[in-house]
Design a protein around this motif. Structure first.
Motif, PDB file in Angstrom:
ATOM      1  N   TRP A 186      39.953  31.037  57.370  1.00  0.00           N
ATOM      2  CA  TRP A 186      41.057  30.509  58.163  1.00  0.00           C
ATOM      3  C   TRP A 186      42.303  31.398  58.078  1.00  0.00           C
ATOM      4  N   ALA A 187      42.201  32.512  57.366  1.00  0.00           N
ATOM      5  CA  ALA A 187      43.391  33.333  57.108  1.00  0.00           C
ATOM      6  C   ALA A 187      43.855  34.039  58.382  1.00  0.00           C
ATOM      7  N   VAL A 188      45.147  34.015  58.629  1.00  0.00           N
ATOM      8  CA  VAL A 188      45.780  34.744  59.733  1.00  0.00           C
ATOM      9  C   VAL A 188      46.807  35.687  59.105  1.00  0.00           C
ATOM     10  N   LEU A 189      46.576  36.968  59.279  1.00  0.00           N
ATOM     11  CA  LEU A 189      47.474  37.980  58.705  1.00  0.00           C
ATOM     12  C   LEU A 189      48.520  38.368  59.734  1.00  0.00           C
ATOM     13  N   ASP A 190      49.745  38.500  59.287  1.00  0.00           N
ATOM     14  CA  ASP A 190      50.836  38.890  60.166  1.00  0.00           C
ATOM     15  C   ASP A 190      51.733  39.850  59.396  1.00  0.00           C
ATOM     16  N   ALA A 191      51.727  41.115  59.823  1.00  0.00           N
ATOM     17  CA  ALA A 191      52.523  42.130  59.114  1.00  0.00           C
ATOM     18  C   ALA A 191      54.002  41.847  59.216  1.00  0.00           C
ATOM     19  N   GLU A 192      54.424  41.153  60.310  1.00  0.00           N
ATOM     20  CA  GLU A 192      55.846  40.853  60.442  1.00  0.00           C
ATOM     21  C   GLU A 192      56.287  39.754  59.468  1.00  0.00           C
ATOM     22  N   VAL A 193      55.360  38.906  59.056  1.00  0.00           N
ATOM     23  CA  VAL A 193      55.683  37.829  58.106  1.00  0.00           C
ATOM     24  C   VAL A 193      55.537  38.335  56.673  1.00  0.00           C
ATOM     25  N   ASN A 194      54.431  38.948  56.350  1.00  0.00           N
ATOM     26  CA  ASN A 194      54.188  39.478  55.005  1.00  0.00           C
ATOM     27  C   ASN A 194      53.199  40.626  55.126  1.00  0.00           C
ATOM     28  N   SER A 195      53.642  41.796  54.749  1.00  0.00           N
ATOM     29  CA  SER A 195      52.789  42.977  54.879  1.00  0.00           C
ATOM     30  C   SER A 195      52.239  43.452  53.544  1.00  0.00           C
ATOM     31  N   LYS A 196      52.637  42.828  52.425  1.00  0.00           N
ATOM     32  CA  LYS A 196      52.186  43.275  51.106  1.00  0.00           C
ATOM     33  C   LYS A 196      51.638  42.086  50.314  1.00  0.00           C
ATOM     34  N   TYR A 197      50.458  42.258  49.740  1.00  0.00           N
ATOM     35  CA  TYR A 197      49.855  41.258  48.862  1.00  0.00           C
ATOM     36  C   TYR A 197      49.353  41.971  47.611  1.00  0.00           C
ATOM     37  N   ASN A 198      49.539  41.358  46.474  1.00  0.00           N
ATOM     38  CA  ASN A 198      48.929  41.883  45.253  1.00  0.00           C
ATOM     39  C   ASN A 198      48.533  40.718  44.350  1.00  0.00           C
ATOM     40  N   PHE A 199      47.415  40.905  43.659  1.00  0.00           N
ATOM     41  CA  PHE A 199      46.883  39.879  42.766  1.00  0.00           C
ATOM     42  C   PHE A 199      45.961  40.562  41.765  1.00  0.00           C
ATOM     43  N   TYR A 200      45.407  39.786  40.852  1.00  0.00           N
ATOM     44  CA  TYR A 200      44.549  40.317  39.804  1.00  0.00           C
ATOM     45  C   TYR A 200      43.104  39.920  40.056  1.00  0.00           C
ATOM     46  N   VAL A 201      42.202  40.831  39.684  1.00  0.00           N
ATOM     47  CA  VAL A 201      40.778  40.568  39.750  1.00  0.00           C
ATOM     48  C   VAL A 201      40.230  40.672  38.326  1.00  0.00           C
ATOM     49  N   LYS A 202      39.348  39.750  37.956  1.00  0.00           N
ATOM     50  CA  LYS A 202      38.819  39.681  36.594  1.00  0.00           C
ATOM     51  C   LYS A 202      37.318  39.902  36.625  1.00  0.00           C
ATOM     52  N   ALA A 203      36.849  40.740  35.678  1.00  0.00           N
ATOM     53  CA  ALA A 203      35.417  40.959  35.474  1.00  0.00           C
ATOM     54  C   ALA A 203      35.057  40.394  34.108  1.00  0.00           C
ATOM     55  N   GLU A 204      34.069  39.481  34.058  1.00  0.00           N
ATOM     56  CA  GLU A 204      33.767  38.740  32.838  1.00  0.00           C
ATOM     57  C   GLU A 204      32.266  38.732  32.595  1.00  0.00           C
ATOM     58  N   ASP A 205      31.877  38.915  31.294  1.00  0.00           N
ATOM     59  CA  ASP A 205      30.444  38.844  30.985  1.00  0.00           C
ATOM     60  C   ASP A 205      30.092  37.429  30.521  1.00  0.00           C
ATOM     61  N   THR A 206      28.854  37.253  30.111  1.00  0.00           N
ATOM     62  CA  THR A 206      28.362  35.907  29.798  1.00  0.00           C
ATOM     63  C   THR A 206      28.990  35.334  28.529  1.00  0.00           C
ATOM     64  N   ASP A 207      29.512  36.179  27.653  1.00  0.00           N
ATOM     65  CA  ASP A 207      30.159  35.694  26.430  1.00  0.00           C
ATOM     66  C   ASP A 207      31.658  35.483  26.601  1.00  0.00           C
ATOM     67  N   GLY A 208      32.158  35.670  27.814  1.00  0.00           N
ATOM     68  CA  GLY A 208      33.577  35.457  28.061  1.00  0.00           C
ATOM     69  C   GLY A 208      34.451  36.676  27.823  1.00  0.00           C
ATOM     70  N   LYS A 209      33.882  37.819  27.513  1.00  0.00           N
ATOM     71  CA  LYS A 209      34.673  39.038  27.382  1.00  0.00           C
ATOM     72  C   LYS A 209      35.014  39.551  28.775  1.00  0.00           C
ATOM     73  N   TYR A 210      36.266  39.897  28.981  1.00  0.00           N
ATOM     74  CA  TYR A 210      36.690  40.260  30.341  1.00  0.00           C
ATOM     75  C   TYR A 210      37.744  41.351  30.295  1.00  0.00           C
ATOM     76  N   SER A 211      37.968  41.930  31.474  1.00  0.00           N
ATOM     77  CA  SER A 211      39.059  42.877  31.688  1.00  0.00           C
ATOM     78  C   SER A 211      39.648  42.606  33.069  1.00  0.00           C
TER      79      SER A 211
END
Length: 803
Positions: free
Chosen positions: A474-499
């Motif tokens: 449902w996302a509608v992108l509009d460069a005039e409203v907001n042209s920059k997004y940043n967030f974090y991505v997590k990689a996790e193994d089965t024991d909960g170790k992540y980066s």
């Protein structure tokens, strides 16, 4: 003494003896300038620093010699000597009256022995008998010859009645004879010998050497073993050679210590007058014919294996390895070193040096290096090599350590951050970027799941297995409203170790907006020589989508206006400098023309907007000058005019405050009361009159005649000096009379009346375009006429002649 060395069979060394004789001076006589410096005569006027003598001597063995000078304690030092060259230099001034004789002890040395030229002899001054000084002994072994210089002086000076003294010198050579007073001595001690398992009985083991201490007349010497042999060794009486008389396997001890005696100075009666002892150590050694050997639990073994988990604690012993090493030889032949050959710094072996046999222990030294992801199997060579044997026998054993995996790694992204771009018109569910993280652990421990979080992640999703980031359906992108997004991505193994990694997404602008003109574009006023400007804004976020170009689409006639493509400024053609030229071009006399202008962006595809612009052209202003030009230019932008006027008024207020502050401090410093205003007093007139001062005050006129109104100025009647003097209240003015009829010209004898001065101020009011077009002469005349009428009414009321 020096020693000569020669090699003997069986690895033994024979030490010979060579006597060392002391060096000596040359005796060249009393008048010589080099030698032993005996009876040196110097003039007392010899300058300090002069070279006065050269010591000269030699060494019997040919060794280089050095020279020296010494003085008795408390005596003055007059000379110095160059130790290598023997040059003697005067360093103190001579004075015969104070000291006519100087005693100096000279020495010569070859580095091993010094024959100091000290006087060991004394001579009787009358008989000339030469004797050895009391307490001094001569040693043949140290010095075989002594040279003594004897001087004979006469006392003829006193007998002849003059100061001359005659003398004669001679050198006496004293040779020292050797006597049997020194015992023999062993050369080359201590003595060591070895008997090997293959040595034959009767073989010579080593030879001891001794010399008689009396070297002038040496006596024969004899050797014997006093004790320690235990019937296994014998020595030659004359040569000192020691031999083994049993086979090595019959020798019961590993080490034998023999006490050997050397005898000399045998008297005719057979008595031994001098002797010496030496200790001889003989070691029975085995042949080096066995290399070190590794053993396991079941016997000799050259490969050992172990399975263990990665990253064991440092200092842990690998107890699963059962390794023994031994060498069947004896003594030094059974001594060897152990070391591991392979990846360095991971394990260490204990012990590192072994004598005969030891249990081998391998200890963890670097736990981090024992990594399953780097080595599935760690292989080493266990090396045992002999230390002090010529053969250097050695042996090796293979050690293989198989590692088992543990979950010791954290998933790691291929980058610390990811940068992606996506067009703003991308539909929902569009892929943005794929992130990748790996976990080197094996099995389930190496599986990675992805997730995202953060304030900028609301419009995005990530596939948990592939790491593909895509937009919400449902996302509608509009460069005039907001042209920059940043967030974090997590990689996790089965024991909960992540980066974590950071994602930066830029929404690319798409040309989806048309330029829009502002609201005040419909009508503009242009003064000939000044441009007018139109402006359109494009709401797109990035260039070139929001860059606007301007153009004139339609104009009648088409050769009157030009427009700047970038700024939107519209101006007349350069040849149009007056309204007359415009009237010659067109019949439109009111000079209000319509243009069709266009604003077009540079996007792809491009969007444009058109508008109709009415331009009123004029060349006249109400008042000539920069203020009038400014007001005309800002006619279409009143906020700009208000801003400029507010700035001017602010500056004037600031200047007024600064002047008032300066005057205040000036008055305060001078401690005087200064007048606020300058008062000008008028002369007294013959007739006393009360003159009423009036001011002209602005009103909003309903017509041109009501622009100015005469009002009383109450402030002018106040005390301008601000002192305590009270002025009388002014007489109220009389009611105005009707205007008098027109007066005739005054005769020559009529008194001339003058009009009192009237102060006032004029404030210009807004004048519409019609009045501006007609000009301001008629309004000006009407104002002057009205003002004149009011003055005449006032003068008539006061009884003064009218103007």
């Amino acid at each position: 003494a020096g020693r000569g060395v020669r090699a003997l069979p069986g690895g033994l060394m024979f030490c010979g003896f060579q006597a060392n004789y002391a060096p000596y001076f040359f005796d060249n006589g009393a008048r010589s300038t080099n030698g032993n410096m005996a009876l040196l005569s110097l003039s007392e006027d010899t300058p300090v620093g002069a070279h006065v003598y050269t010591l000269n001597g030699t060494d019997p063995e040919g060794d280089p010699v050095t020279y020296g000078l010494t003085y008795e304690a408390g005596s003055r030092r007059y000379f110095s000597v160059d130790g290598s060259l023997g040059n003697v230099t005067l360093i103190e001034e001579l004075d015969r009256e104070k000291e006519d004789e100087i005693e100096v002890i000279v020495s010569i040395s070859d580095g091993l022995s010094t024959n100091i030229h000290a006087n060991k002899f004394t001579i009787d001054r009358h008989s000339g008998v030469l004797r050895i000084k009391s307490g001094v002994t001569l040693d043949y072994e140290k010095s075989r010859t002594h040279f003594v210089v004897a001087v004979a002086k006469d006392g003829g000076g006193k007998l002849r009645g003059d100061n001359k003294v005659f003398s004669a010198t001679t050198t006496v050579t004293v040779n020292v004879e050797d006597v049997q007073d020194t015992p023999p001595m062993f050369i080359g001690t201590p003595y060591y010998g070895y008997v090997y398992e293959d040595t034959l009985a009767g073989s010579e083991v080593l030879t001891v050497v001794a010399l008689d201490g009396d070297r002038g007349k040496p006596n024969s010497i004899h050797y014997c073993i006093v004790n320690g042999s235990e019937g296994s060794f014998e020595i030659s009486n004359t040569t000192g050679a020691i031999s083994v008389i049993k086979s090595p396997n019959q020798l019961k001890k590993e080490v034998y210590e023999l006490r050997v005696q050397v005898r000399t100075e045998v008297s005719p009666e057979g008595d031994i007058s001098a002797y010496a002892f030496a200790t001889v150590t003989i070691r029975v050694v085995d042949l080096n014919n066995h290399p070190p050997t590794f053993h396991g639990e079941s016997g000799p073994q050259n490969r050992f294996e172990l399975t263990m988990y990665e990253h064991p604690p440092e200092g842990e012993i690998l107890r699963g390895l059962k390794i023994t090493v031994n060498d069947s030889d004896q003594g030094a032949n059974a001594k060897f070193n152990l070391r591991l050959v392979g990846p360095g710094g991971i394990f260490r072996v204990v012990p590192q040096t072994v004598l005969n046999e030891a249990q081998v222990t391998i200890i963890v030294e670097n736990s981090a290096a024992i990594d399953y992801e780097k080595y599935k199997v760690l292989t080493f060579k266990l090396l045992a090599i002999e230390v002090n044997t010529p053969e250097k026998f050695s042996s090796t054993a293979d050690v293989a350590i198989r590692l088992l995996d543990t979950n010791d790694n954290v998933p790691k992204f291929s980058s610390d951050y990811y940068i992606a771009r996506i067009p703003e018109n991308s539909p929902g569910g569009s892929n943005v970027v794929a992130v990748t993280a790996t976990d080197p652990d094996s099995g389930l421990w190496g599986e990675v799941k992805y997730s995202i979080y953060g304030t900028g992640a609301d419009l995005f999703l990530i596939h948990p297995s592939t790491g593909i980031i895509y937009t919400q359906p449902w996302a509608v992108l509009d460069a005039e409203v907001n042209s920059k997004y940043n967030f974090y991505v997590k990689a996790e193994d089965t024991d909960g170790k992540y980066s974590l990694a950071e994602v930066f997404i830029t929404v690319l602008d798409v040309n989806d907006h048309s330029p829009e003109f502002n609201e005040n574009i419909q009508e503009k006023t242009m003064i000939i020589g000044s441009p007018v400007k139109i402006e359109a804004i494009d709401q797109d976020a990035e260039e070139p989508n929001n860059i606007v170009d301007y153009s004139i689409m339609q104009a009648d006639p088409a050769n009157v206006f030009d427009i700047d493509q970038s700024t939107g400024e519209i101006k007349l053609k350069s040849y149009i400098r007056s309204l007359d030229i415009i009237h010659n071009i067109t019949k439109n006399k009111d000079c209000i023309w319509s243009l069709v202008v266009q604003a077009k962006d540079r996007g792809s595809p491009s969007f444009s907007t058109t508008a109709v612009l009415k331009i009123d052209i004029t060349e006249e202003t109400l008042h000539k000058g920069p203020m009038a030009a400014f007001l005309m230019q800002t006619k279409d932008n009143p906020m700009k005019a208000l801003g400029v006027l507010a700035g001017v008024m602010g500056i004037m207020v600031l200047i007024t405050i600064m002047i008032s502050t300066a005057m205040f401090w000036r008055n305060k410093r001078s401690n005087k009361i200064m007048p606020v205003r300058r008062i000008i007093k008028k002369r007294q007139t013959q007739q006393s009159r009360t003159v009423r001062m009036e001011w002209l005050k602005f009103k909003r006129p309903s017509n041109a005649a009501e622009k100015f109104v005469v009002e009383d100025d109450a402030k002018s009647l106040q005390n301008e000096n601000s002192n305590n003097n009270v002025q009388a209240a002014p007489v109220p003015p009389a009611a105005p009379l009707p205007p008098p009829p027109p007066a005739l010209a005054a005769s020559g004898n009529t008194a001339v009346w003058r009009v009192p001065t009237v102060s006032g101020s004029l404030t210009p009011k807004f004048i519409n375009k019609q009045l501006k077009k007609r000009g301001h002469n008629s309004a000006h005349n009407a104002l002057v006429s009205e003002l004149k009428m009011k003055f005449e009414k006032r003068n008539a009321a006061m009884g003064e002649p009218h103007i």
